[in-house]
Design an enzyme around this catalytic site. Sequence first.
Site, PDB file in Angstrom:
ATOM      1  CE  LYS A  52      -3.647  -2.611   2.242  1.00 20.78           C
ATOM      2  NZ  LYS A  52      -4.311  -3.002   3.495  1.00 20.78           N
ATOM      3  CD  GLN A  96      -3.009  -4.563   6.655  1.00 26.10           C
ATOM      4  OE1 GLN A  96      -2.966  -3.574   5.926  1.00 26.10           O
ATOM      5  NE2 GLN A  96      -3.663  -5.657   6.300  1.00 26.10           N
ATOM      6  CG  ASP A 119      -9.057  -0.215   5.188  1.00 31.53           C
ATOM      7  OD1 ASP A 119      -8.893  -0.490   3.981  1.00 31.53           O
ATOM      8  OD2 ASP A 119      -8.304  -0.603   6.088  1.00 31.53           O
TER       9      ASP A 119
END
Length: 291
Positions: A52, A96, A119
């Site tokens: 990412k 994460q 997200d």
Amino acid sequence: MNLLDGKKAAQAIKDELKIDVAQLVSEGKKIPHLVAVLMGNDGASETYVAAKVKACDEVGFKSTLFRFTKNEPANRLFEKIHELNHDPDVDGILVQLPLPGHIDEKQIIDAIDPDKDVDGFHPVSVGKMVQGLPSFVAATPLGIMLLIKHYNIETKGKHAVVVGRSNIVGRPISILLNNNTNPGNCTVTVCHSKTTDIQSICLQADIIIAAIGKAKFITADMVKEGAVVIDVGITRVPDDSKKRGYRLQGDVDFENVAPKCSWITPVPGGVGPMTIAALLQNTFQSCTEKN
Ligand code: NAP
């Protein structure tokens, strides 16, 4: 059989974003800034976060990675999220997952400002998505929709069977495919571990989305001729022929299923790259909406 090449489609999205960022720079505007928070040193999480961060560099975004040890108390994480929520330079916050066992993932996600929830896991984002309102859509289901769009796959009136009902993949993609949008307007059936006779349900599918996490679960006798098959699954299968000792295997028995399909994603190189492209797109959207 045609390949739904996620690498190519993701590159096309990244190329467009590069141009958009250059435009922001030429106008003296703020460039998108994604912050990733990583706790512990799980191998897969390290790989995903590194990918990412690299993708941000590729398109000209700013990115910052905050690392916490796996035993760090929850309040340290909350403090960091609070700080990032109030930092006007930060457009997107990504924690994460999975987090270590002593951290309540739901509480952490709920602590992220929905306006920076790139997200798309925050309940506010999910609620808006369900109602068909503008929102951040979780990166993997958004990536699947972008892939379908990139290849002009007709979805209207089709029967989509989603295998898996997780909050991050199965459930949101079932809603997106069912929404009155293009792509969308599918009739959707969602299967899970308690579904009986998944084979006969899959055999009725024009589109199969496999998001289970069980290697080669979808076999050729579950797929009708001409179906579109999108494989989300990633399982590490031991493989001595590989330097790292494993290979990535999807939920679909690609070799035997592919000849029956009109379109199919490979693993790797299908949904994975699209997930990252979708995250970048969300971060760009967050930046330009606020500035
Ligand atoms: P998850 O949270 O473990 O959910 C798996 C789903 O599959 C659950 O709904 C479960 O049903 C269902 N399931 C499990 N065994 C089944 C069976 N035998 N028959 C029917 N349904 C079954 O997994 P996830 O987070 O959604 O991820 C799924 C896969 O996608 C994993 O391999 C993951 O690594 C991969 N993934 C890939 C990306 C990417 O970017 N490519 C992103 C995210 C995830 P129940 O609800 O009944 O338990």
